[in-house]
Design an enzyme around this catalytic site. Sequence first.
Site, mmCIF file in Angstrom:
data_model
loop_
_atom_site.group_PDB
_atom_site.id
_atom_site.type_symbol
_atom_site.label_atom_id
_atom_site.label_comp_id
_atom_site.label_asym_id
_atom_site.label_seq_id
_atom_site.Cartn_x
_atom_site.Cartn_y
_atom_site.Cartn_z
ATOM 1 N N LEU A 92 0.836 -1.196 0.000
ATOM 2 C CA LEU A 92 0.000 0.000 0.000
ATOM 3 C C LEU A 92 0.876 1.253 0.000
ATOM 4 O O LEU A 92 0.627 2.193 -0.759
ATOM 5 C CB LEU A 92 -0.933 -0.012 1.217
ATOM 6 C CG LEU A 92 -1.933 1.128 1.299
ATOM 7 C CD1 LEU A 92 -3.240 0.634 1.897
ATOM 8 C CD2 LEU A 92 -1.402 2.277 2.114
ATOM 9 N N VAL A 95 2.388 1.963 -3.424
ATOM 10 C CA VAL A 95 1.440 2.553 -4.368
ATOM 11 C C VAL A 95 1.067 3.974 -3.954
ATOM 12 O O VAL A 95 1.019 4.883 -4.787
ATOM 13 C CB VAL A 95 0.177 1.672 -4.497
ATOM 14 C CG1 VAL A 95 -0.913 2.367 -5.289
ATOM 15 C CG2 VAL A 95 0.541 0.333 -5.128
ATOM 16 N N GLU A 96 0.801 4.176 -2.674
ATOM 17 C CA GLU A 96 0.322 5.481 -2.203
ATOM 18 C C GLU A 96 1.378 6.580 -2.298
ATOM 19 O O GLU A 96 1.083 7.680 -2.750
ATOM 20 C CB GLU A 96 -0.173 5.378 -0.755
ATOM 21 C CG GLU A 96 -1.524 4.724 -0.611
ATOM 22 C CD GLU A 96 -2.677 5.605 -1.078
ATOM 23 O OE1 GLU A 96 -2.519 6.829 -1.239
ATOM 24 O OE2 GLU A 96 -3.765 5.044 -1.287
ATOM 25 N N SER A 97 2.575 6.319 -1.805
ATOM 26 C CA SER A 97 3.553 7.399 -1.702
ATOM 27 C C SER A 97 4.906 7.087 -2.319
ATOM 28 O O SER A 97 5.788 7.949 -2.327
ATOM 29 C CB SER A 97 3.784 7.740 -0.227
ATOM 30 O OG SER A 97 4.449 6.660 0.425
ATOM 31 N N TYR A 171 -7.013 0.745 -8.296
ATOM 32 C CA TYR A 171 -6.225 0.906 -7.064
ATOM 33 C C TYR A 171 -6.068 -0.407 -6.289
ATOM 34 O O TYR A 171 -4.937 -0.781 -5.955
ATOM 35 C CB TYR A 171 -6.826 2.000 -6.176
ATOM 36 C CG TYR A 171 -6.075 2.150 -4.883
ATOM 37 C CD1 TYR A 171 -4.873 2.846 -4.835
ATOM 38 C CD2 TYR A 171 -6.541 1.573 -3.709
ATOM 39 C CE1 TYR A 171 -4.159 2.968 -3.656
ATOM 40 C CE2 TYR A 171 -5.840 1.694 -2.523
ATOM 41 C CZ TYR A 171 -4.650 2.392 -2.504
ATOM 42 O OH TYR A 171 -3.946 2.503 -1.334
#
Length: 193
Positions: A92, A95-97, A171
């Site tokens: 996660l 992907v997020e940051s 996502y």
Amino acid sequence: MALLLPLTVLAGAQKYEPLSASVQAALSRAISDQAPPKSSFLDSMEAIDWLTEMSRRLEKRIADRESRLEFLRAVHYEATRAGLDPQLVLGLIQVESGFKKYAVSSAGARGFMQVMPFWIKIIGRHDDNLFHLRTNLRYGCTILRHYLDIEQGDLYRALGRYNGSLGQAEYPNLVRGAWHNQWVYSSRRVASR
């Protein structure tokens, strides 16, 4: 100078959903505990194995060894504390940051796990800093656990809620892909039994 500015990312954003007073209180309690009282690993050999392997995989993204190990210990602790797979949380975060501590999305989400600031008002304290490693991980893992509970364990839907893209496949598929392609881990000791 540019290194001091927050990195802008194109991650989605959790959407505010009204919470009952009991859920709000439970989430607030979940983020209020401070530093870990002990290791989240079952034993020291498991810790050494996991940290060594994950550190090797993360080396290109976080160059400093001590920072990398601190990050990994915190991820393992906060994920385990929330009942999440630490490797899922690493996927996660990828992907997020992209493992950028000061990442800021176009929607205003902050830090490694791209937590929206409205969560501070709902379940936190006014001085909580979403760029602080443990604070960001604590919020992010608590929020993901909350969404998993709402969705009765359906990871696909929980990830969609987390990103603010519920019902869209992109996502959840990106997170699952990062998790399975980069971060899957099996303890050597369990596998060799």
